[in-house]
Design a protein around this motif. Structure first.
Motif, PDB file in Angstrom:
ATOM      1  N   ASP A  17       0.750  -1.086   0.004  1.00 60.04           N
ATOM      2  CA  ASP A  17       0.008  -0.110   0.085  1.00 60.04           C
ATOM      3  C   ASP A  17       0.890   1.056  -0.078  1.00 60.04           C
ATOM      4  O   ASP A  17       2.173   1.232   0.342  1.00 60.04           O
ATOM      5  CB  ASP A  17      -0.891   0.006   1.322  1.00 60.04           C
ATOM      6  N   GLY A  18       0.182   2.441  -0.237  1.00 62.39           N
ATOM      7  CA  GLY A  18       1.203   3.441  -0.053  1.00 62.39           C
ATOM      8  C   GLY A  18       0.457   4.737  -0.496  1.00 62.39           C
ATOM      9  O   GLY A  18      -0.647   4.837  -0.751  1.00 62.39           O
ATOM     10  N   TYR A  19       1.136   6.014  -0.187  1.00 66.35           N
ATOM     11  CA  TYR A  19       0.618   7.270  -0.558  1.00 66.35           C
ATOM     12  C   TYR A  19       1.713   8.153  -1.183  1.00 66.35           C
ATOM     13  O   TYR A  19       2.822   7.706  -1.197  1.00 66.35           O
ATOM     14  CB  TYR A  19       0.645   7.772   0.952  1.00 66.35           C
ATOM     15  N   LYS A  20       1.294   9.147  -1.644  1.00 70.62           N
ATOM     16  CA  LYS A  20       1.728  10.269  -2.140  1.00 70.62           C
ATOM     17  C   LYS A  20       1.799  11.440  -1.608  1.00 70.62           C
ATOM     18  O   LYS A  20       0.692  12.043  -1.250  1.00 70.62           O
ATOM     19  CB  LYS A  20       1.769  10.290  -3.624  1.00 70.62           C
ATOM     20  N   LEU A  21       2.826  12.152  -1.170  1.00 67.83           N
ATOM     21  CA  LEU A  21       2.818  13.501  -0.734  1.00 67.83           C
ATOM     22  C   LEU A  21       2.612  14.620  -1.677  1.00 67.83           C
ATOM     23  O   LEU A  21       3.573  14.617  -2.558  1.00 67.83           O
ATOM     24  CB  LEU A  21       4.066  13.760   0.071  1.00 67.83           C
ATOM     25  N   VAL A  24      -2.163  11.712  -1.105  1.00 66.30           N
ATOM     26  CA  VAL A  24      -3.066  10.840  -1.817  1.00 66.30           C
ATOM     27  C   VAL A  24      -2.797   9.359  -1.604  1.00 66.30           C
ATOM     28  O   VAL A  24      -1.767   8.879  -1.743  1.00 66.30           O
ATOM     29  CB  VAL A  24      -2.635  11.165  -3.273  1.00 66.30           C
ATOM     30  N   LYS A  25      -3.965   8.676  -1.413  1.00 71.29           N
ATOM     31  CA  LYS A  25      -3.676   7.010  -1.011  1.00 71.29           C
ATOM     32  C   LYS A  25      -3.791   6.615  -2.405  1.00 71.29           C
ATOM     33  O   LYS A  25      -4.665   6.856  -3.141  1.00 71.29           O
ATOM     34  CB  LYS A  25      -4.896   6.562  -0.175  1.00 71.29           C
ATOM     35  N   LEU A  26      -2.794   5.607  -2.553  1.00 72.75           N
ATOM     36  CA  LEU A  26      -2.891   5.010  -3.942  1.00 72.75           C
ATOM     37  C   LEU A  26      -3.874   3.790  -3.811  1.00 72.75           C
ATOM     38  O   LEU A  26      -3.777   2.771  -2.917  1.00 72.75           O
ATOM     39  CB  LEU A  26      -1.516   4.281  -4.145  1.00 72.75           C
ATOM     40  N   LYS A  27      -4.697   3.673  -4.741  1.00 71.82           N
ATOM     41  CA  LYS A  27      -5.819   2.630  -4.950  1.00 71.82           C
ATOM     42  C   LYS A  27      -5.049   1.454  -5.755  1.00 71.82           C
ATOM     43  O   LYS A  27      -5.181   1.578  -6.777  1.00 71.82           O
ATOM     44  CB  LYS A  27      -6.737   3.192  -5.343  1.00 71.82           C
ATOM     45  N   LEU A  28      -4.622   0.623  -5.175  1.00 70.54           N
ATOM     46  CA  LEU A  28      -3.802  -0.510  -5.744  1.00 70.54           C
ATOM     47  C   LEU A  28      -4.745  -1.839  -6.143  1.00 70.54           C
ATOM     48  O   LEU A  28      -5.111  -2.417  -5.129  1.00 70.54           O
ATOM     49  CB  LEU A  28      -2.603  -0.776  -4.987  1.00 70.54           C
ATOM     50  N   SER A  29      -4.538  -2.062  -7.426  1.00 68.38           N
ATOM     51  CA  SER A  29      -5.605  -3.464  -7.707  1.00 68.38           C
ATOM     52  C   SER A  29      -4.264  -4.624  -7.433  1.00 68.38           C
ATOM     53  O   SER A  29      -3.132  -4.256  -7.186  1.00 68.38           O
ATOM     54  CB  SER A  29      -5.699  -3.721  -9.014  1.00 68.38           C
ATOM     55  N   LEU A  87       4.015   4.305 -10.552  1.00 71.12           N
ATOM     56  CA  LEU A  87       3.397   4.879  -9.453  1.00 71.12           C
ATOM     57  C   LEU A  87       2.785   6.123  -9.859  1.00 71.12           C
ATOM     58  O   LEU A  87       1.676   6.628  -9.224  1.00 71.12           O
ATOM     59  CB  LEU A  87       4.548   5.306  -8.589  1.00 71.12           C
ATOM     60  N   GLU A  88       3.492   7.010 -10.904  1.00 72.86           N
ATOM     61  CA  GLU A  88       2.565   8.067 -11.362  1.00 72.86           C
ATOM     62  C   GLU A  88       1.224   7.805 -12.090  1.00 72.86           C
ATOM     63  O   GLU A  88       0.262   8.499 -11.808  1.00 72.86           O
ATOM     64  CB  GLU A  88       3.463   8.704 -12.216  1.00 72.86           C
ATOM     65  N   THR A  89       1.092   6.635 -12.743  1.00 70.20           N
ATOM     66  CA  THR A  89       0.193   6.303 -13.466  1.00 70.20           C
ATOM     67  C   THR A  89      -1.057   5.945 -12.414  1.00 70.20           C
ATOM     68  O   THR A  89      -2.049   6.338 -12.515  1.00 70.20           O
ATOM     69  CB  THR A  89       0.219   4.961 -14.381  1.00 70.20           C
ATOM     70  N   ILE A  90      -0.546   5.062 -11.347  1.00 70.02           N
ATOM     71  CA  ILE A  90      -1.503   4.536 -10.409  1.00 70.02           C
ATOM     72  C   ILE A  90      -1.999   5.655  -9.538  1.00 70.02           C
ATOM     73  O   ILE A  90      -3.183   5.937  -9.139  1.00 70.02           O
ATOM     74  CB  ILE A  90      -0.911   3.821  -9.260  1.00 70.02           C
ATOM     75  N   THR A  91      -0.969   6.856  -9.250  1.00 69.30           N
ATOM     76  CA  THR A  91      -1.538   8.010  -8.618  1.00 69.30           C
ATOM     77  C   THR A  91      -2.631   8.915  -9.517  1.00 69.30           C
ATOM     78  O   THR A  91      -3.392   9.269  -9.167  1.00 69.30           O
ATOM     79  CB  THR A  91      -0.366   9.032  -8.394  1.00 69.30           C
TER      80      THR A  91
END
Length: 159
Positions: free
Chosen positions: A53-57, A66-71, A149-153
């Motif tokens: 899981d992850g976030y972007k500042l 921004v919470k990354l919504k990961l499939s 990661l940029e695409t997922i964001t």
């Protein structure tokens, strides 16, 4: 005279081969490139218990993080990118820079990471995750991790 010429050619050929072998050995043994299993302490990419899981500042969005919504496919792709990445030791990094990613990878243990996409740096939140004393790593090959990661964001912001 013919044997003297052949002898000189053979000596020159051996000398050139020796120089080439030294050159290759120098780069192979003095390479600063590290594989992911050399950077992550005790990582087991084949672990049965996997979570990412992850976030972007990001100060530009309404939310600071921004919470990354990961499939499941995203998680697998992130793990593969880390697994195939190459690193170099770096002296420092700007911690908590705008645009940094905070990624948590749970495999055989939890790895909490900060990634600086501008500098292509990896920072371990807890030093025991890589047996270091504030060692930072620069991606020499990120295997498409930052692009992913940029695409997922962008997808996470549009949902």
């Amino acid at each position: 005279m013919n044997s003297k010429v052949k002898s000189k050619k053979m000596i020159v050929s051996i000398f050139i081969l020796f120089i080439v072998a030294l050159f290759v050995a120098f780069f192979v043994f003095n390479s600063n490139t590290l594989a992911s299993d050399e950077v992550f302490n005790d990582i087991d990419f084949k672990s049965e218990h996997v979570n990412v899981d992850g976030y972007k500042l990001d100060h530009e969005t309404e939310e600071l993080f921004v919470k990354l919504k990961l499939s499941e496919e995203d998680k697998t792709a992130i793990l593969e990118a880390f697994k195939n990445s190459k690193f170099e030791i770096s002296s420092s990094s700007d911690s908590y820079a705008d645009g940094n990613y905070f990624i948590n990878i749970s495999l055989n243990k939890l790895y909490e990471l900060e990634l600086n996409p501008t500098q292509k740096k990896l920072i371990f939140v807890y030093e025991d995750d890589n047996d270091s004393d504030h060692i930072y790593y620069k991606f020499s090959n990120d295997s498409g991790l930052f692009e992913l990661l940029e695409t997922i964001t962008k997808e996470s912001l549009n949902q």
